[in-house]
Design a protein around this motif. Structure first.
Motif, PDB file in Angstrom:
ATOM      1  N   GLY A  18      -7.801  13.636   8.765  1.00 24.04           N
ATOM      2  CA  GLY A  18      -8.335  14.667   7.881  1.00 24.04           C
ATOM      3  C   GLY A  18      -8.971  15.784   8.688  1.00 24.04           C
ATOM      4  N   ILE A  46       0.957   4.182  -2.825  1.00 27.72           N
ATOM      5  CA  ILE A  46       0.660   5.594  -2.576  1.00 27.72           C
ATOM      6  C   ILE A  46       1.830   6.470  -3.024  1.00 27.72           C
ATOM      7  CG2 ILE A  46       0.132   7.307  -0.778  1.00 27.72           C
ATOM      8  CD1 ILE A  46      -1.335   5.033   0.681  1.00 27.72           C
ATOM      9  N   LEU A  63       3.469  18.692   1.077  1.00 33.65           N
ATOM     10  CA  LEU A  63       2.073  18.252   1.145  1.00 33.65           C
ATOM     11  C   LEU A  63       1.952  16.762   0.810  1.00 33.65           C
ATOM     12  CD1 LEU A  63      -0.793  19.307   1.603  1.00 33.65           C
ATOM     13  CD2 LEU A  63      -0.942  19.790  -0.828  1.00 33.65           C
ATOM     14  N   LEU A  64       2.626  16.351  -0.263  1.00 35.91           N
ATOM     15  CA  LEU A  64       2.551  14.950  -0.673  1.00 35.91           C
ATOM     16  C   LEU A  64       3.215  14.039   0.359  1.00 35.91           C
ATOM     17  CD1 LEU A  64       3.197  15.354  -4.492  1.00 35.91           C
ATOM     18  CD2 LEU A  64       1.071  14.701  -3.373  1.00 35.91           C
ATOM     19  N   SER A 100       0.693  10.239   6.505  1.00 34.58           N
ATOM     20  CA  SER A 100      -0.592   9.988   7.162  1.00 34.58           C
ATOM     21  C   SER A 100      -1.107   8.595   6.827  1.00 34.58           C
ATOM     22  CB  SER A 100      -1.624  11.019   6.725  1.00 34.58           C
ATOM     23  OG  SER A 100      -1.129  12.305   6.905  1.00 34.58           O
ATOM     24  N   SER A 101      -0.911   8.187   5.569  1.00 37.80           N
ATOM     25  CA  SER A 101      -1.355   6.851   5.187  1.00 37.80           C
ATOM     26  C   SER A 101      -0.583   5.792   5.972  1.00 37.80           C
ATOM     27  CB  SER A 101      -1.154   6.629   3.689  1.00 37.80           C
ATOM     28  OG  SER A 101      -1.683   7.702   2.967  1.00 37.80           O
ATOM     29  N   VAL A 122      -6.732  18.473  10.206  1.00 34.37           N
ATOM     30  CA  VAL A 122      -6.287  19.594   9.367  1.00 34.37           C
ATOM     31  C   VAL A 122      -7.138  20.810   9.692  1.00 34.37           C
ATOM     32  CG1 VAL A 122      -6.036  20.469   7.024  1.00 34.37           C
ATOM     33  CG2 VAL A 122      -5.609  18.057   7.482  1.00 34.37           C
ATOM     34  N   ILE A 163       3.241  14.614   3.539  1.00 29.30           N
ATOM     35  CA  ILE A 163       2.274  14.487   4.639  1.00 29.30           C
ATOM     36  C   ILE A 163       1.208  13.453   4.294  1.00 29.30           C
ATOM     37  CG2 ILE A 163       0.509  15.704   5.983  1.00 29.30           C
ATOM     38  CD1 ILE A 163       2.194  18.229   5.663  1.00 29.30           C
ATOM     39  N   LEU A 164       0.782  13.479   3.018  1.00 27.78           N
ATOM     40  CA  LEU A 164      -0.219  12.495   2.576  1.00 27.78           C
ATOM     41  C   LEU A 164       0.307  11.073   2.756  1.00 27.78           C
ATOM     42  CD1 LEU A 164      -3.030  12.374   1.108  1.00 27.78           C
ATOM     43  CD2 LEU A 164      -1.763  12.008  -0.978  1.00 27.78           C
ATOM     44  N   ALA A 203       0.009  20.789   6.913  1.00 32.09           N
ATOM     45  CA  ALA A 203      -0.592  20.529   5.597  1.00 32.09           C
ATOM     46  C   ALA A 203      -1.251  21.801   5.069  1.00 32.09           C
ATOM     47  CB  ALA A 203      -1.621  19.403   5.696  1.00 32.09           C
ATOM     48  N   THR A 224       0.821  -1.199   0.000  1.00 29.25           N
ATOM     49  CA  THR A 224       0.000   0.000   0.000  1.00 29.25           C
ATOM     50  C   THR A 224       0.859   1.255   0.000  1.00 29.25           C
ATOM     51  OG1 THR A 224      -1.605  -1.227   1.302  1.00 29.25           O
ATOM     52  CG2 THR A 224      -1.907   1.137   1.184  1.00 29.25           C
ATOM     53  N   VAL A 253      -2.149   5.468   9.250  1.00 30.92           N
ATOM     54  CA  VAL A 253      -3.391   4.687   9.209  1.00 30.92           C
ATOM     55  C   VAL A 253      -3.064   3.192   9.224  1.00 30.92           C
ATOM     56  CG1 VAL A 253      -5.383   4.096   7.789  1.00 30.92           C
ATOM     57  CG2 VAL A 253      -4.692   6.472   8.016  1.00 30.92           C
ATOM     58  N   ILE A 254      -2.068   2.806   8.430  1.00 32.50           N
ATOM     59  CA  ILE A 254      -1.708   1.388   8.356  1.00 32.50           C
ATOM     60  C   ILE A 254      -1.224   0.886   9.712  1.00 32.50           C
ATOM     61  CG2 ILE A 254      -0.063  -0.226   7.342  1.00 32.50           C
ATOM     62  CD1 ILE A 254      -0.179   1.585   4.810  1.00 32.50           C
ATOM     63  N   GLY A 304      -8.078   7.511   9.657  1.00 32.55           N
ATOM     64  CA  GLY A 304      -7.835   8.342   8.487  1.00 32.55           C
ATOM     65  C   GLY A 304      -8.707   9.582   8.497  1.00 32.55           C
TER      66      GLY A 304
END
Lengths: 316, 280
Positions: free
Chosen positions: A252, A11, A282-283, A289-290, A255, A285-286, A270, A7, A293-294, A248
């Motif tokens: 969000g 991403i 920004l990317l 963050s994923s 933010v 951080i994306l 972010a 995953t 979550v995992i 997740g």
């Protein structure tokens, strides 16, 4: 574990594609708004990410950089992205833990009360409260709480994580942070508290109807003991699952909440990076963050097996 | 038609679901009649700035820092919220139903690949993904709709896949295969219509969350700069929160009413369309 790794790679590839699909050349995107001025820096970027090479070489070098945790520089702050993210991480973790904790605790309490008095005034009141909370935008409840508790009553601070210019230490410092934490926690947790309340109510009602609860009552156990020892424990499982599902979404939500309260966390970072067009940050951080979550879902799986020994890992 | 009447009989048994449907109808009417209720551009200066609600006749909700009528903003904002909410949901349904139907009907390798992909998208925090997409591709209404739908289709895909998996084994589908019906025809005319009930239920809640997402974007300054949305109004009002909190409160209440109405309708649909769950 394996699945999580796939995953993360997927991403990262997605991020890479975004950099290429964005308006402007990839170098511009990676460098942010400050990049165009400095040809030497553009050259350095091109070399590091092999941006003058064919597409697959670029992709490979991007992934290779990611694998080494080399997420690039934020040229605005002239610092590695990883450093910036790690510096903001504790504040976000604190806010998230406190919001999830509050949502879980109050959701559990309200759900139990609601289920015990099903159909009565307390149940109706709690259900309506949950209904409204579930429809309230977090930024709006944040602003309204500031209006009430900071502007009108002056009880709680409206922004930041600690009093500026104070050199408190130890307990005084923790109390100060705690005071700053109350309002952001409230606004972030309200939505999830509504979900947990309804979930807890439904699952309590379901477990109440089961045979073993009836037999517990028949054995003459007190109502409180039945509720807490027999019903609650089994009704908790769906709640724990929900935490894993919601991480997740809470990230969000942070933010927005961190922006409202000037909370110095990842979400605020972010928001700032959007304003500065610092897309590399920004990317990152994306992606980060994923990963969070995992990791949380792995932890939830472990808690799950502890709560219910019948569930074994890796078996379906 | 008979089906519709029967459905309404089931639906109206829930008081709150009827209340939700009425409120939603009200919001729809306001959106439809926006030009009649408050003619003109909501961005135009209409009166003295910073009037409190009820302070001056003609401005029941007051005015903002630049003298713009807040009532006009709320009324015109309903169009934005509903349009973006429904458009984003439609697009997400299209994506989700297509992917879910293909995965569920064909199963095997196709299913594995598509579901792995769905899981990956679901792992990314959806609001962050929306934020990234809108920030990189510029905030226009169309981009906002695309970003929301791209981030919110996975639950639909999983739902439709599960329906398709169970439906494709049923006798009536097997009969169609034996009759020599083509695959697209079986999927579109036989399986799909029978799998739509849960999709209808989820769609109402999806509109609600799309509206919340759009409002959050606009609040962060990433709304379409040319349209007056409820989130934009709150973002404007935030700067004078200390002195004129009504500028934030009023559009927020509009969001809450709309989102609550949609959630209640979703619950009502769920109860009416899922007879097994009735009475819970």
């Amino acid at each position: 574990m394996w699945q999580g790794a796939i995953t993360i790679v997927a991403i990262a590839i997605f991020n890479f594609c975004l950099i290429h699909m964005a308006p402007g050349s990839p170098v511009d995107v990676l460098a942010g708004e400050s990049g165009t001025a400095d040809p030497a820096m553009m050259e350095e970027l091109t070399r590091r990410f092999n941006l003058d090479q064919p597409f697959h070489v670029q992709l490979f070098s991007y992934l290779w950089n990611m694998a080494q945790l080399n997420l690039g520089q934020s040229y605005r702050d002239n610092q590695p992205v990883v450093t910036l993210i790690l510096a903001r991480l504790p504040a976000t973790l604190l806010l998230m833990a406190s919001a999830i904790g509050a949502a879980f605790l109050f959701g559990l309490l309200l759900g139990v009360v609601s289920a015990r008095f099903v159909g009565r005034a307390a149940d109706e009141g709690i259900s309506f409260f949950a209904l409204v909370s579930y429809a309230t935008p977090t930024f709006w409840s944040g602003l309204m709480l500031i209006t009430l508790f900071s502007v009108k009553l002056g009880w709680l601070p409206s922004s930041g994580m600690m009093t500026i210019g104070s050199d408190k230490t130890g307990l005084a410092f923790m109390l100060d942070v705690g005071r700053h934490l109350i309002l952001p926690t409230l606004s972030l947790s309200l939505f999830y508290m509504a979900i947990y309340t309804r979930l807890m109510r439904a699952s309590m009602l379901e477990v109440y109807g089961l045979d073993y609860v009836r037999s517990a009552r028949a054995r003459g156990l007190s109502e409180a003991r039945v509720a807490f020892r027999h019903v609650l424990r089994n009704a908790l499982l769906p709640m724990v699952t929900m935490v894993g599902v919601q991480v997740g979404s809470i990230l969000g939500g942070s933010v927005v909440v961190e922006t409202v309260y000037g909370w110095p966390g990842l979400g605020r970072l972010a928001f700032e990076s959007v304003g500065r067009r610092d897309y590399n940050l920004l990317l990152a951080i994306l992606l980060f963050s994923s990963v969070m979550v995992i990791v949380t879902n792995l932890v939830v799986d472990i808690i799950y097996t502890l709560l219910d020994p019948r569930i074994e890992h890796g078996k379906k | 038609m008979g089906g519709l009447i029967g459905f309404w009989r089931l639906y109206r048994r829930r008081r709150m679901a009827v209340a939700g449907a009425s409120a939603l109808l009200g919001v729809f009417l306001v959106a439809l009649l926006a030009a009649v209720i408050s003619p003109g551009d909501p961005w135009d200066m209409a009166g003295r700035p910073l009037l409190w609600p009820g302070q001056e006749v003609g401005f029941p909700f007051g005015t903002d820092v630049l003298g713009r009528d807040i009532l006009a903003g709320v009324v015109h904002g309903s169009r934005v919220s509903l349009a973006i909410g429904f458009a984003a949901t439609m697009a997400a349904l299209l994506l989700g139903v297509t992917i879910g139907a293909i995965a569920g009907y064909f199963g095997g390798y196709v299913d594995d690949v598509l579901m792995r992909f769905t899981e990956i998208v679901q792992t990314i925090p959806s609001f962050l993904l929306i934020l990234v997409l809108v920030a990189i591709f510029s905030p226009s209404a169309v981009n906002i709709v695309i970003a929301i739908s791209v981030s919110t289709w996975p639950p639909v895909a999983r739902l439709v896949r599960a329906e398709f998996l169970s439906l494709r084994e049923r006798e009536f589908v097997q009969a169609c295969i034996v009759l020599g019906m083509s695959r697209p025809r079986i999927i579109l005319t036989q399986v799909l219509p029978n799998s739509l009930a849960p999709v209808v239920v989820i769609s109402s809640v999806m509109v609600a969350s799309a509206i919340l997402n759009e409002a959050s974007l606009a609040f962060l300054g990433l709304g379409d700069p040319n349209i007056m949305s409820w989130g934009t109004m709150i973002s404007i009002g935030r700067n004078s929160l200390r002195t004129a909190w009504y500028m934030v409160a009023i559009p927020g209440i509009a969001i809450i009413i709309t989102v609550m109405a949609l959630n209640l309708v979703g619950e009502g649909l769920n109860d009416a369309l899922n007879p097994r769950l009735r009475g819970r």
